[in-house]
Design an enzyme around this catalytic site. Structure first.
Site, PDB file in Angstrom:
ATOM      1  N   TYR A 106       0.827  -1.214   0.000  1.00  0.00           N
ATOM      2  CA  TYR A 106       0.000   0.000   0.000  1.00  0.00           C
ATOM      3  C   TYR A 106       0.858   1.260   0.000  1.00  0.00           C
ATOM      4  CZ  TYR A 106      -4.481  -2.198  -0.083  1.00  0.00           C
ATOM      5  OH  TYR A 106      -5.579  -2.897  -0.524  1.00  0.00           O
ATOM      6  N   ARG A 136       1.907   1.883  -3.475  1.00  0.00           N
ATOM      7  CA  ARG A 136       0.803   2.425  -4.274  1.00  0.00           C
ATOM      8  C   ARG A 136       0.498   3.875  -3.888  1.00  0.00           C
ATOM      9  NH1 ARG A 136      -4.053  -1.311  -3.649  1.00  0.00           N
ATOM     10  NH2 ARG A 136      -5.021   0.199  -5.020  1.00  0.00           N
ATOM     11  N   GLN A 139     -15.216   2.936  -7.554  1.00  0.00           N
ATOM     12  CA  GLN A 139     -14.529   1.829  -6.879  1.00  0.00           C
ATOM     13  C   GLN A 139     -13.094   2.240  -6.573  1.00  0.00           C
ATOM     14  OE1 GLN A 139     -15.541  -2.118  -9.060  1.00  0.00           O
ATOM     15  NE2 GLN A 139     -16.137  -0.495 -10.466  1.00  0.00           N
ATOM     16  N   ASP A 197      -8.203   6.172  -4.979  1.00  0.00           N
ATOM     17  CA  ASP A 197      -7.086   7.116  -5.133  1.00  0.00           C
ATOM     18  C   ASP A 197      -7.418   8.572  -4.823  1.00  0.00           C
ATOM     19  OD1 ASP A 197      -8.488   7.924  -7.497  1.00  0.00           O
ATOM     20  OD2 ASP A 197      -7.373   6.487  -8.714  1.00  0.00           O
ATOM     21  N   HIS A 204     -15.288   1.429  -2.241  1.00  0.00           N
ATOM     22  CA  HIS A 204     -14.189   0.580  -1.761  1.00  0.00           C
ATOM     23  C   HIS A 204     -13.250   1.337  -0.824  1.00  0.00           C
ATOM     24  CE1 HIS A 204     -14.753  -2.427  -5.348  1.00  0.00           C
ATOM     25  NE2 HIS A 204     -15.647  -2.602  -4.381  1.00  0.00           N
ATOM     26  N   CYS A 220      -8.219   1.936  12.780  1.00  0.00           N
ATOM     27  CA  CYS A 220      -7.543   1.251  13.878  1.00  0.00           C
ATOM     28  C   CYS A 220      -8.234  -0.080  14.164  1.00  0.00           C
ATOM     29  CB  CYS A 220      -7.556   2.143  15.122  1.00  0.00           C
ATOM     30  SG  CYS A 220      -6.861   1.294  16.552  1.00  0.00           S
ATOM     31  N   SER A 242     -13.794  -3.392 -15.029  1.00  0.00           N
ATOM     32  CA  SER A 242     -13.884  -4.718 -15.662  1.00  0.00           C
ATOM     33  C   SER A 242     -15.244  -5.341 -15.387  1.00  0.00           C
ATOM     34  CB  SER A 242     -12.762  -5.626 -15.155  1.00  0.00           C
ATOM     35  OG  SER A 242     -12.800  -5.684 -13.746  1.00  0.00           O
ATOM     36  N   ASN A 249     -15.006   1.800 -22.217  1.00  0.00           N
ATOM     37  CA  ASN A 249     -13.930   0.886 -21.817  1.00  0.00           C
ATOM     38  C   ASN A 249     -13.046   0.630 -23.021  1.00  0.00           C
ATOM     39  OD1 ASN A 249     -12.498  -1.617 -20.889  1.00  0.00           O
ATOM     40  ND2 ASN A 249     -13.927  -1.410 -19.182  1.00  0.00           N
ATOM     41  N   ALA A 286     -11.021   6.369 -21.600  1.00  0.00           N
ATOM     42  CA  ALA A 286     -11.967   7.256 -20.920  1.00  0.00           C
ATOM     43  C   ALA A 286     -11.538   8.723 -21.066  1.00  0.00           C
ATOM     44  CB  ALA A 286     -12.071   6.873 -19.448  1.00  0.00           C
TER      45      ALA A 286
END
Ligand code: BJW
Ligand code: ZN
Length: 260
Positions: free
Chosen positions: A67, A70, A123, A126, A141, A149, A210, A234, A252
């Site tokens: 993470y 990312r 979803q 970011d 998400h 925590c 997807s 898509n 897109a």
């Protein structure tokens, strides 16, 4: 303008309850890796090792390292024309600033299109939609910029890049990314709001997903079932392409600005 793009644009303009559902493909042109397909994260990493509560329990350091990597990539990413076009659609439907979509104030004062609503269901974790100016967003998400925590359950914003691994809460508990992993339920209020908006939509645009992850994919099916015009953008075909009323093939960031 190509015929199918014109048709989608006309439907968008004549619709009153607009929902946009986005996935990783919308952030791809910002340099944020997608999950599936060519160059996707799941080509190099196994979701079972990194995106499940069991994986975090087994090896929280490994999960946080992934993470952190990312977060570093996302921190330097900027919204692309797809994000900006979606924010602009919201702004136009709400008759002024995108914030007016939430408060309804500007519409009332400046006489924007009456009775129109806009919901962005993403979803993506970011945060690029917010950076582009979108306001009425349901992050189903979660967010990579929030931590939760495991001890006291408190959720907070954390933008540290790099983050100190393992991060701990003031209460001493271990912090985890406040994202939704496989096998976990989605935040109840958020997914309920997403199904509510999808059920009432008369136009849904599904972009850069997807369409294989549930319950997100079912939002598009719900909208279609309840009579919405469903358009998909898509670069490839998805399990949702068959039921979509229009499928616009391409990036897109190149197609979405054409809807304005
Ligand atoms: C472009 C482009 C460009 C590229 N322009 N396009 C019913 C049936 C079967 C299974 C299940 C079910 N219900 C629940 C499940 C289990 C599971 C699931 O769906 N599994 C399937 C994969 C089989 N779902 C869950 O576990 C969910 N929880 C749940 O339902 O709880 C209740 C429950 C639990 C257990 C059993 C039953 C019920 C939780 C799902 C959580 C997903 N988490 C992740 C990680 C989030 C955190 C993080 O980011 O780290 O979410 S996985 C990953 O997939 C991420 C994404 O949000 C999500 C969707 O991916 P997305 O956005 O579609 O991206 P890609 O990469 O897949 O696709 C990109 C697309 O863009 C492609 O189509 C490209 O062609 C396109 N593209 N460039 C336009 N420039
Ligand atoms: Zn705590």
């Amino acid at each position: 303008m190509p015929e199918d793009l014109r048709r989608v644009r006309e439907r968008l303009l004549s619709s009153e309850r607009v929902v946009v559902l986005t996935g990783a493909g919308v952030s791809a042109e910002s340099g944020v890796p997608i999950f599936r397909g060519e160059g996707g994260l799941w080509r190099d990493f196994r979701p079972e090792d990194l995106a499940t509560p069991q994986a975090f329990k087994r090896d929280p350091v490994l999960v946080w390292e992934w993470y952190d990597w990312r977060r570093e990539r996302i921190a330097s990413a900027r919204p692309n024309p797809a994000h900006y076009a979606i924010a602009e659609i919201e702004k136009r439907l709400s008759g002024g600033t995108a914030r007016a979509a939430k408060t309804g104030k500007k519409r009332a004062r400046h006489g924007g299109p009456p009775g129109k609503s806009f919901t962005l269901i993403t979803q993506n974790v970011d945060g690029l939609h917010s950076l582009a100016g979108s306001v009425n967003i349901l992050e189903i998400h979660g967010s990579i910029w929030r931590v939760r925590c495991l001890g006291c359950g408190r959720e907070t914003v954390n933008r540290d890049v790099p983050i100190k691994i393992l991060p701990h809460c003031a209460c001493g508990g271990v912090l985890r990314p406040a994202v939704v992993w496989f096998g976990e339920t989605l935040p109840q209020a958020v997914i309920e709001a997403a199904f509510g908006a999808s059920s009432g939509a008369d136009f849904m645009l599904v972009a850069g997903t997807s369409g294989v992850v549930e319950p997100a994919a079912s939002l598009a099916l719900r909208a279609k079932e309840r009579g919405a015009f469903v358009a998909e953008i898509n670069t490839g075909r998805t399990p949702l392409s068959g039921m979509a009323d229009a499928t616009l093939h391409g990036k897109a960031g190149e197609i979405l600005p054409g809807l304005l």
